[in-house]
Design an enzyme around this catalytic site. Sequence first.
Site, short mmCIF file in Angstrom:
data_model
loop_
_atom_site.label_atom_id
_atom_site.label_comp_id
_atom_site.label_asym_id
_atom_site.label_seq_id
_atom_site.Cartn_x
_atom_site.Cartn_y
_atom_site.Cartn_z
N PRO A 1 9.68 -4.37 -0.11
CA PRO A 1 11.01 -3.85 1.16
C PRO A 1 10.43 -3.91 2.14
O PRO A 1 8.86 -3.79 2.63
CB PRO A 1 11.03 -2.51 0.84
CG PRO A 1 10.81 -2.51 -0.81
CD PRO A 1 9.49 -3.38 -0.81
N VAL A 2 11.01 -4.56 3.29
CA VAL A 2 11.32 -4.97 4.88
C VAL A 2 10.91 -3.59 5.57
O VAL A 2 12.09 -2.97 4.89
CB VAL A 2 12.07 -5.80 5.10
CG1 VAL A 2 11.57 -6.17 6.15
CG2 VAL A 2 11.29 -7.17 4.31
N ALA B 1 3.28 -1.11 3.77
CA ALA B 1 2.93 -2.10 4.96
C ALA B 1 2.77 -3.43 4.06
O ALA B 1 2.12 -4.56 4.43
CB ALA B 1 1.17 -2.30 4.75
N GLY B 2 4.39 -3.95 4.36
CA GLY B 2 3.92 -5.66 4.06
C GLY B 2 3.82 -6.67 4.68
O GLY B 2 2.99 -7.43 4.45
N GLY B 3 4.82 -6.61 5.76
CA GLY B 3 3.52 -7.08 7.11
C GLY B 3 2.57 -7.40 6.89
O GLY B 3 2.20 -8.57 7.31
N SER B 4 1.66 -6.53 7.02
CA SER B 4 0.17 -6.13 7.33
C SER B 4 -0.70 -6.87 6.19
O SER B 4 -1.47 -7.82 6.23
CB SER B 4 0.19 -4.08 7.07
OG SER B 4 0.45 -3.92 8.50
N ASP C 1 -2.49 -0.88 9.94
CA ASP C 1 -2.64 -1.13 8.57
C ASP C 1 -3.45 -2.40 8.80
O ASP C 1 -3.85 -2.98 6.75
CB ASP C 1 -1.50 -1.15 7.68
CG ASP C 1 -0.75 0.45 8.22
OD1 ASP C 1 -1.53 1.19 8.54
OD2 ASP C 1 0.46 0.21 7.99
N ALA D 1 9.69 -0.68 5.69
CA ALA D 1 9.36 0.38 4.42
C ALA D 1 8.62 1.71 4.15
O ALA D 1 8.80 2.15 3.14
CB ALA D 1 10.34 0.26 2.79
N GLY D 2 7.11 1.39 5.20
CA GLY D 2 5.84 2.58 4.65
C GLY D 2 5.53 1.54 3.46
O GLY D 2 4.41 2.45 3.51
N LYS E 1 1.10 -1.25 0.00
CA LYS E 1 -0.20 0.13 0.08
C LYS E 1 0.95 1.64 -0.01
O LYS E 1 2.15 1.16 0.75
CB LYS E 1 -0.68 -0.15 1.56
CG LYS E 1 -0.71 -0.02 2.44
CD LYS E 1 -0.21 1.35 2.85
CE LYS E 1 0.66 1.52 4.38
NZ LYS E 1 1.79 2.56 4.57
O1 C5P Z 1 -0.65 -1.17 15.11
P1 C5P Z 1 1.02 -1.46 15.08
O2 C5P Z 1 1.48 -3.03 15.61
O3 C5P Z 1 0.99 -1.66 13.49
O4 C5P Z 1 1.39 0.17 15.31
C1 C5P Z 1 3.37 -0.27 15.56
C2 C5P Z 1 3.55 1.30 16.14
O5 C5P Z 1 2.83 2.22 15.78
C3 C5P Z 1 2.89 1.12 17.73
O6 C5P Z 1 3.44 0.54 18.83
C4 C5P Z 1 2.47 2.14 18.03
O7 C5P Z 1 4.04 3.47 18.46
C5 C5P Z 1 2.49 3.26 16.36
N1 C5P Z 1 1.13 3.80 16.10
C6 C5P Z 1 0.72 5.02 16.23
N2 C5P Z 1 -0.57 4.81 16.33
C7 C5P Z 1 -1.61 4.72 15.27
C8 C5P Z 1 -0.79 3.25 14.77
C9 C5P Z 1 0.14 2.85 15.16
O8 C5P Z 1 1.23 6.26 17.32
N3 C5P Z 1 -2.69 4.90 14.99
#
Ligand code: C5P
Length: 291
Positions: free
Chosen positions: A96-97, A102-105, A138, A99-100, A11
């Site tokens: 890419p890992v 959302a590969g893992g998601s 995500d 990387a922003g 994404k």
């Molecule tokens: O939900 P997820 O585990 O992907 O989020 C990773 C980290 O990103 C969270 O531990 C938090 O530090 C930050 N985060 C946040 N607010 C969000 C989504 C993520 O602060 N809405």
Amino acid sequence: MPVLEAKARAKLNLSLDVLCRREDGYHELRMVMQTVELCDTLRLETGTGEPLRMCSDLGFLPANEKNLAAAAALRLCEAVGADPKGVSIELKKSIPVCAGLAGGSADAAAVLRGLNCLLELGLPPERLAEVGGKVGSDVPYCVWGGTALAEGRGEVLTALPALPQCHVVLCKPPFSVSTPELFGRIDSVRIRCRPDTAGLIAALRRGDLAGVARRVYNVFEDVLPERRAGTVREVKNTLIQNGALGAGMSGTGPTVFGLFDSLEAARAAYELLRGRYQETFLTRTAGSEFA
Ligand code: C5P
């Protein structure tokens, strides 16, 4: 034994705004999300008779429930009272890992959609997204894909008119950004510039690709440490100077993307950046998984 090959598409954030820090430590977000064709592939199998098995072609990724793909399988089985025994997940990474993108998601969402079919659970996407929310912020969006507004922690989704199909160049500079660290930094700075989310959505409603591209913006671009911000700016400028209608950083970065209406221009920008940054990709936008 039943087997399924699933695609997990990356994404982009056409926009990303952080509204406030919440009492639970998460942040209230407003983001316009877009799926692209660049994807990981997963081979899912059920009924192996063995304990839950997870492996990937990248040795440094966790091969247990610390991997979002395996976590999704466990959460789904827990939600429907099924035994995760017999499930096997083989992951082939192309996204890419860290990387922003959302590969893992995306991998987790592909497991939810795939096991829903293989185990004949018959769950609607809404329910898969709900289970996905327990795996990561995500994941609910990645279950649906397409063009969508994501609010709340990222799990409050509104489908938007699809972005007119276009070419996308993705470029990940060779450093990683810690998501929790960047969310931490944003709490201590005043956000000077915010995306025009309403204008971007209005452009989507008009089917105006240039209008969307012009409004691509992510508040985290202003929060990166200066050295990193310089590289992101340089990649954005290269994309724009080579014909991108708009460019921006995705998620907490560091991947930068450019949107192109011309394949020739996109290919030229891709070739140029590929010479400087190994993790550069030429791809296209994709629609919702349930269209
Ligand atoms: O939900 P997820 O585990 O992907 O989020 C990773 C980290 O990103 C969270 O531990 C938090 O530090 C930050 N985060 C946040 N607010 C969000 C989504 C993520 O602060 N809405």
